[in-house]
Write an enzyme that holds these catalytic residues in place. Structure first.
Site, short mmCIF file in Angstrom:
data_model
loop_
_atom_site.label_atom_id
_atom_site.label_comp_id
_atom_site.label_asym_id
_atom_site.label_seq_id
_atom_site.Cartn_x
_atom_site.Cartn_y
_atom_site.Cartn_z
N GLU A 79 5.09 18.78 -12.20
CA GLU A 79 5.57 17.62 -12.94
C GLU A 79 4.67 17.39 -14.16
OE1 GLU A 79 4.55 13.69 -10.91
OE2 GLU A 79 4.53 15.05 -9.18
N CYS A 111 6.08 15.65 -6.36
CA CYS A 111 5.16 16.50 -5.61
C CYS A 111 5.86 17.46 -4.67
CB CYS A 111 4.18 15.63 -4.82
SG CYS A 111 3.21 14.52 -5.87
N THR A 152 -7.03 8.19 -7.62
CA THR A 152 -6.20 9.24 -7.01
C THR A 152 -5.73 10.23 -8.07
OG1 THR A 152 -4.18 7.89 -7.19
CG2 THR A 152 -5.44 7.71 -5.16
N SER A 201 5.30 3.05 -2.30
CA SER A 201 5.23 4.50 -2.15
C SER A 201 4.61 4.88 -0.82
CB SER A 201 4.44 5.11 -3.31
OG SER A 201 4.55 6.52 -3.30
N HIS A 233 1.26 16.49 2.57
CA HIS A 233 1.03 16.26 1.14
C HIS A 233 -0.02 15.15 1.03
CE1 HIS A 233 1.36 15.06 -2.95
NE2 HIS A 233 1.93 13.91 -2.65
N ASN A 275 -6.03 14.63 -6.33
CA ASN A 275 -4.58 14.78 -6.25
C ASN A 275 -4.12 15.87 -7.20
OD1 ASN A 275 -1.87 14.39 -5.83
ND2 ASN A 275 -1.83 12.27 -6.54
N SER A 308 7.79 11.89 -4.56
CA SER A 308 8.30 10.55 -4.85
C SER A 308 9.61 10.62 -5.62
CB SER A 308 7.26 9.76 -5.66
OG SER A 308 6.12 9.51 -4.87
#
Length: 390
Positions: A79, A111, A152, A201, A233, A275, A308
């Site tokens: 992404e 992700c 993150t 989320s 994940h 992340n 997401s």
């Protein structure tokens, strides 16, 4: 015919910031970062690294001449793509010197992209059992300085060679997946930083896991006792534990202890990289494979992928005989040992040092970046990549 992961490697930038020091600079109790979200260090990408170079460096470590001859499909999950039209996979294809008779595409779904690529690769190998597929997951997670998501962030890439008769893990059937149109995390095309509804989320991540896990049990008859470990994940390492805890009571205490212990091992690399979006699940898997020395061949590993927006999937793999002989543990230990810590001030300066947004030409100093493959600049709106080994 068995199909699965024949090789796996990863790459992270050579710079990192200590999360304890970042917490102090943000007037936050360090335990909120190191315990509350479970992060120790955060990879910091220099301007000479982007999703393309991270992925290419990860793949460079694992592929050999035989792979180059047999890889006829490159699937890049990201992404953090660098172009709205041309896929990042095409750049990597050239940088690695793969044969021209190959497909190269980019896959996007937050992700989940690398997992989509992995499943596409299985289908390709089923139809072309003598070929191999290179699946890449590379991202740079950016939320902004002094934002709620800053802790993150991270950067890195995982590369996997998918083949018949894999040396590391055979992927099983009976995948379960689920899609729902929600707005828990997104990045409009006009923004280089993501927007996130963190509480929502987290709730959806857990809800998606419970849904696909329940469907998986109903479909297969398997239970937690059938798994040596479950990898997740990991946008941050505490997230997967929250999901795991919602189902642990289904198992006897000894199984609960095993799953919790192996979960912690699976987070070791992620705790020190941060992340990496599409690659996070596979970095967790790699951490488990390399850091748990007594993980037996034949073990079934569960994997939960979440992107997401949102798509979730639960699938499984079985470790193959002598799989540890085909890991790159020494290389990864060297990567971690050679990283350089930057101060919070240096991290902020690196974060704000971005490529010109008006398309202006720029030449970058790649000598300060030890990576074999780097971004050397932009010329006439085209990114200039260099493989120092060529």
């Amino acid at each position: 015919m068995k199909i699965g992961i024949d090789k796996i490697g990863f790459y992270a930038p050579h710079l990192y910031v200590d999360m304890n020091k970042l917490a102090v600079a943000r007037n936050v109790e360090p335990e909120k970062f190191t315990i509350g979200i479970g992060q120790e260090k955060m990879a910091v990408p220099p301007i000479t690294q982007d999703a393309v170079t991270l992925a290419a460096n990860a793949a460079l470590e694992i592929i050999d001449e035989d792979d180059k001859e047999k890889i006829d499909f490159v699937i890049f999950g990201t992404e953090s793509g660098i172009d709205h039209s041309k896929s990042s996979a095409v750049y990597v294809h050239q940088l690695l010197g793969l044969k021209p008779n190959a497909r190269a595409v980019e896959v996007k779904q937050a992700c989940y992209g690398a997992t989509a690529g992995l499943q596409m690769a299985k289908g390709h190998i089923a139809l072309n059992p003598d070929s191999k597929v290179l699946v890449l997951g590379a991202d740079i997670a950016r939320y902004g300085l002094n934002t709620s998501g800053e802790a993150t962030q991270g950067a890195g890439a995982v590369a996997m060679v998918i083949s018949a008769d894999p040396k590391i893990m055979a992927l099983e059937e009976n995948n379960v997946y689920y899609t729902n149109d929600i707005m828990d995390f997104w990045r409009p095309i006009y923004s280089d930083q993501a927007f996130v509804d963190g509480k929502f989320s987290n709730e959806q991540y857990i809800a998606f896991f419970n849904k696909v896990w329940g469907q998986y049990k109903e479909m297969t008859g398997h239970a937690l006792e059938d798994f040596e470990a479950i990898c997740y994940h990991l946008p941050y390492t505490k997230m997967g534990l929250k999901a795991l805890r919602t189902v642990l009571e289904e198992a006897p205490e000894n199984v609960q202890d095993r799953l919790k212990e192996n979960y912690q091992i699976s987070t070791m690399y992620n705790r020190n990289v941060g992340n990496i979006y599409t690659g996070s699940l596979y970095l967790s898997l790699l951490s488990l494979l390399e850091r748990k020395e007594d993980l037996a061949s034949g073990s079934r590993i569960g994997m939960f992928s979440y992107g997401s927006g949102a798509v979730g999937e639960f699938f499984t793999g079985v470790l193959q005989p002598n799989y540890r002989e085909h890991l790159h543990l020494a290389s990864h230990e060297s990567l971690f040992a050679s990283r350089k810590e930057v101060s919070v001030e240096e991290y902020e300066e690196i974060f704000e040092n971005t490529l010109p947004k008006d398309g202006a030409n720029i030449e970058l100093d790649i000598e300060q970046d030890p990576a074999p493959i780097c971004l050397a600049g932009v010329n006439d709106h085209m990114r200039q990549y260099v493989n120092k080994n060529n």
